[in-house]
Design a protein around this motif. Structure first.
Motif, PDB file in Angstrom:
ATOM      1  N   TRP A   1      15.539   3.282  -5.215  1.00  0.00           N
ATOM      2  CA  TRP A   1      14.575   3.904  -4.309  1.00  0.00           C
ATOM      3  C   TRP A   1      13.280   4.176  -5.060  1.00  0.00           C
ATOM      4  O   TRP A   1      13.286   4.598  -6.209  1.00  0.00           O
ATOM      5  CB  TRP A   1      15.155   5.223  -3.779  1.00  0.00           C
ATOM      6  CG  TRP A   1      14.197   5.995  -2.937  1.00  0.00           C
ATOM      7  CD1 TRP A   1      14.036   5.891  -1.592  1.00  0.00           C
ATOM      8  CD2 TRP A   1      13.268   6.992  -3.379  1.00  0.00           C
ATOM      9  NE1 TRP A   1      13.054   6.759  -1.165  1.00  0.00           N
ATOM     10  CE2 TRP A   1      12.569   7.445  -2.247  1.00  0.00           C
ATOM     11  CE3 TRP A   1      12.952   7.541  -4.612  1.00  0.00           C
ATOM     12  CZ2 TRP A   1      11.581   8.422  -2.324  1.00  0.00           C
ATOM     13  CZ3 TRP A   1      11.966   8.503  -4.698  1.00  0.00           C
ATOM     14  CH2 TRP A   1      11.298   8.945  -3.552  1.00  0.00           C
ATOM     15  N   ASN A   2      12.143   3.918  -4.422  1.00  0.00           N
ATOM     16  CA  ASN A   2      10.852   4.246  -5.014  1.00  0.00           C
ATOM     17  C   ASN A   2       9.764   4.228  -3.952  1.00  0.00           C
ATOM     18  O   ASN A   2       9.981   3.765  -2.833  1.00  0.00           O
ATOM     19  CB  ASN A   2      10.522   3.302  -6.169  1.00  0.00           C
ATOM     20  CG  ASN A   2      10.257   1.897  -5.710  1.00  0.00           C
ATOM     21  OD1 ASN A   2       9.219   1.619  -5.115  1.00  0.00           O
ATOM     22  ND2 ASN A   2      11.204   1.001  -5.975  1.00  0.00           N
ATOM     23  N   LEU A   3       8.603   4.737  -4.320  1.00  0.00           N
ATOM     24  CA  LEU A   3       7.452   4.788  -3.425  1.00  0.00           C
ATOM     25  C   LEU A   3       6.361   3.802  -3.824  1.00  0.00           C
ATOM     26  O   LEU A   3       5.228   3.908  -3.340  1.00  0.00           O
ATOM     27  CB  LEU A   3       6.855   6.207  -3.406  1.00  0.00           C
ATOM     28  CG  LEU A   3       7.757   7.332  -2.945  1.00  0.00           C
ATOM     29  CD1 LEU A   3       6.993   8.642  -2.918  1.00  0.00           C
ATOM     30  CD2 LEU A   3       8.339   7.019  -1.579  1.00  0.00           C
ATOM     31  N   MET A   4       6.660   2.866  -4.684  1.00  0.00           N
ATOM     32  CA  MET A   4       5.628   1.980  -5.210  1.00  0.00           C
ATOM     33  C   MET A   4       4.926   1.186  -4.100  1.00  0.00           C
ATOM     34  O   MET A   4       3.724   0.929  -4.203  1.00  0.00           O
ATOM     35  CB  MET A   4       6.217   1.040  -6.260  1.00  0.00           C
ATOM     36  CG  MET A   4       6.803   1.780  -7.465  1.00  0.00           C
ATOM     37  SD  MET A   4       5.677   2.949  -8.239  1.00  0.00           S
ATOM     38  CE  MET A   4       4.697   1.828  -9.193  1.00  0.00           C
ATOM     39  N   ALA A   5       5.615   0.806  -3.048  1.00  0.00           N
ATOM     40  CA  ALA A   5       4.970   0.060  -1.959  1.00  0.00           C
ATOM     41  C   ALA A   5       4.036   0.947  -1.148  1.00  0.00           C
ATOM     42  O   ALA A   5       3.048   0.468  -0.595  1.00  0.00           O
ATOM     43  CB  ALA A   5       6.033  -0.561  -1.049  1.00  0.00           C
ATOM     44  N   GLU A   6       4.322   2.240  -1.062  1.00  0.00           N
ATOM     45  CA  GLU A   6       3.497   3.144  -0.272  1.00  0.00           C
ATOM     46  C   GLU A   6       2.207   3.555  -0.979  1.00  0.00           C
ATOM     47  O   GLU A   6       1.175   3.751  -0.339  1.00  0.00           O
ATOM     48  CB  GLU A   6       4.280   4.421   0.085  1.00  0.00           C
ATOM     49  CG  GLU A   6       5.229   4.275   1.243  1.00  0.00           C
ATOM     50  CD  GLU A   6       6.603   3.771   0.854  1.00  0.00           C
ATOM     51  OE1 GLU A   6       6.813   3.414  -0.323  1.00  0.00           O
ATOM     52  OE2 GLU A   6       7.466   3.718   1.727  1.00  0.00           O
ATOM     53  N   LEU A   7       2.251   3.707  -2.272  1.00  0.00           N
ATOM     54  CA  LEU A   7       1.124   4.287  -3.004  1.00  0.00           C
ATOM     55  C   LEU A   7      -0.211   3.572  -2.783  1.00  0.00           C
ATOM     56  O   LEU A   7      -1.236   4.243  -2.601  1.00  0.00           O
ATOM     57  CB  LEU A   7       1.454   4.390  -4.492  1.00  0.00           C
ATOM     58  CG  LEU A   7       2.617   5.322  -4.832  1.00  0.00           C
ATOM     59  CD1 LEU A   7       2.857   5.329  -6.336  1.00  0.00           C
ATOM     60  CD2 LEU A   7       2.393   6.726  -4.314  1.00  0.00           C
ATOM     61  N   PRO A   8      -0.256   2.242  -2.755  1.00  0.00           N
ATOM     62  CA  PRO A   8      -1.560   1.591  -2.547  1.00  0.00           C
ATOM     63  C   PRO A   8      -2.183   1.869  -1.170  1.00  0.00           C
ATOM     64  O   PRO A   8      -3.376   1.654  -0.977  1.00  0.00           O
ATOM     65  CB  PRO A   8      -1.250   0.097  -2.696  1.00  0.00           C
ATOM     66  CG  PRO A   8       0.026   0.039  -3.442  1.00  0.00           C
ATOM     67  CD  PRO A   8       0.784   1.283  -3.067  1.00  0.00           C
ATOM     68  N   ASN A   9      -1.392   2.334  -0.231  1.00  0.00           N
ATOM     69  CA  ASN A   9      -1.883   2.597   1.125  1.00  0.00           C
ATOM     70  C   ASN A   9      -2.488   3.983   1.294  1.00  0.00           C
ATOM     71  O   ASN A   9      -2.976   4.309   2.369  1.00  0.00           O
ATOM     72  CB  ASN A   9      -0.749   2.406   2.134  1.00  0.00           C
ATOM     73  CG  ASN A   9      -0.206   0.995   2.105  1.00  0.00           C
ATOM     74  OD1 ASN A   9      -0.955   0.038   1.955  1.00  0.00           O
ATOM     75  ND2 ASN A   9       1.098   0.861   2.209  1.00  0.00           N
ATOM     76  N   ILE A  10      -2.455   4.793   0.260  1.00  0.00           N
ATOM     77  CA  ILE A  10      -3.027   6.143   0.336  1.00  0.00           C
ATOM     78  C   ILE A  10      -4.513   6.026   0.013  1.00  0.00           C
ATOM     79  O   ILE A  10      -4.887   5.644  -1.085  1.00  0.00           O
ATOM     80  CB  ILE A  10      -2.314   7.108  -0.626  1.00  0.00           C
ATOM     81  CG1 ILE A  10      -0.840   7.201  -0.258  1.00  0.00           C
ATOM     82  CG2 ILE A  10      -2.984   8.481  -0.605  1.00  0.00           C
ATOM     83  CD1 ILE A  10       0.011   7.942  -1.268  1.00  0.00           C
ATOM     84  N   THR A  11      -5.342   6.373   0.994  1.00  0.00           N
ATOM     85  CA  THR A  11      -6.788   6.206   0.824  1.00  0.00           C
ATOM     86  C   THR A  11      -7.548   7.524   0.843  1.00  0.00           C
ATOM     87  O   THR A  11      -8.765   7.530   0.678  1.00  0.00           O
ATOM     88  CB  THR A  11      -7.347   5.286   1.923  1.00  0.00           C
ATOM     89  OG1 THR A  11      -7.053   5.867   3.206  1.00  0.00           O
ATOM     90  CG2 THR A  11      -6.733   3.895   1.837  1.00  0.00           C
ATOM     91  N   CYS A  12      -6.859   8.623   1.012  1.00  0.00           N
ATOM     92  CA  CYS A  12      -7.529   9.922   1.062  1.00  0.00           C
ATOM     93  C   CYS A  12      -7.690  10.486  -0.355  1.00  0.00           C
ATOM     94  O   CYS A  12      -7.020  10.030  -1.283  1.00  0.00           O
ATOM     95  CB  CYS A  12      -6.711  10.897   1.909  1.00  0.00           C
ATOM     96  SG  CYS A  12      -5.106  11.296   1.184  1.00  0.00           S
ATOM     97  N   PRO A  13      -8.574  11.481  -0.521  1.00  0.00           N
ATOM     98  CA  PRO A  13      -8.644  12.153  -1.827  1.00  0.00           C
ATOM     99  C   PRO A  13      -7.279  12.740  -2.183  1.00  0.00           C
ATOM    100  O   PRO A  13      -6.603  13.314  -1.326  1.00  0.00           O
ATOM    101  CB  PRO A  13      -9.671  13.260  -1.598  1.00  0.00           C
ATOM    102  CG  PRO A  13     -10.474  12.810  -0.428  1.00  0.00           C
ATOM    103  CD  PRO A  13      -9.525  12.024   0.439  1.00  0.00           C
TER     104      PRO A  13
END
Length: 185
Positions: free
Chosen positions: A106-118
């Motif tokens: 399990w990991n969040l590596m695929a989600e992280l690039p989609n975070i565009t907020c400060p």
């Protein structure tokens, strides 16, 4: 369970409270939930403290210690004030999930690039080498992308330099060229 909370339960709570673009703060699993949510929904900002980005041995050791503390102290009674008669169920759902062999990937590596907020990301020193490596890798990808954009006249990144500048970068920046990228339009 973090994805379910982030993508189903948190949006329902925010809708009920009539909050459209929250500032999310979370610690541990709560920080993971905030990051997952921010990767799928508009938010004003994220403050993440000790988020679980992937399963680490240090986290698993902490969970094993927490189970021992549960068994040998008054931790169940102290947690009961927050979780009521579901305290044991919630505690072992958390502990057992994280310790399952199939959860190791399990990991969040695929989600992280989609975070565009400060975002303010607070992590421990144990994962610093991984974070630096990932910063360098991401910066190299951004620099490469920038070189292909028609409106960009110059990209400043050690991995793109030539000659003596590249030789110095290779000599002094082993393991990656940093997370800094400059460019001109």
């Amino acid at each position: 369970y973090n994805h379910r909370y982030a993508l189903e339960e948190l949006p329902a709570v925010l809708k009920f409270c009539e909050i459209e673009k929250p500032i999310l703060f979370g610690h541990s699993d709560g920080a993971s939930i905030a990051l997952i949510h921010a990767s799928h929904f508009p938010v004003n900002a994220v403050i993440s403290e000790a988020a679980h980005i992937f399963v680490e041995e240090i986290s698993l050791a902490g969970i094993r210690d927490a189970v021992k503390i549960w068994q040998t102290t008054n931790l169940p009674q102290r947690l009961e004030r927050y979780h009521g008669d579901k305290t044991e169920q919630i505690f072992f759902a958390w502990a057992d999930t994280w310790q399952r062999d199939e959860f190791r990937e399990w990991n969040l590596m695929a989600e992280l690039p989609n975070i565009t907020c400060p975002s303010l990301i607070i992590q421990g020193m144990e994962t610093l080498p991984l974070r630096i490596r990932e910063h360098s890798k991401n910066a190299a990808a951004v620099a490469d992308w920038l070189t292909k954009q028609s409106g960009v006249t110059e990209v400043i990144f050690p991995g793109l330099q030539t000659g003596e500048s590249r030789r110095r970068a290779d000599t002094y920046m082993s393991g990656g060229y940093s997370g800094l990228v400059g460019f001109a339009l």
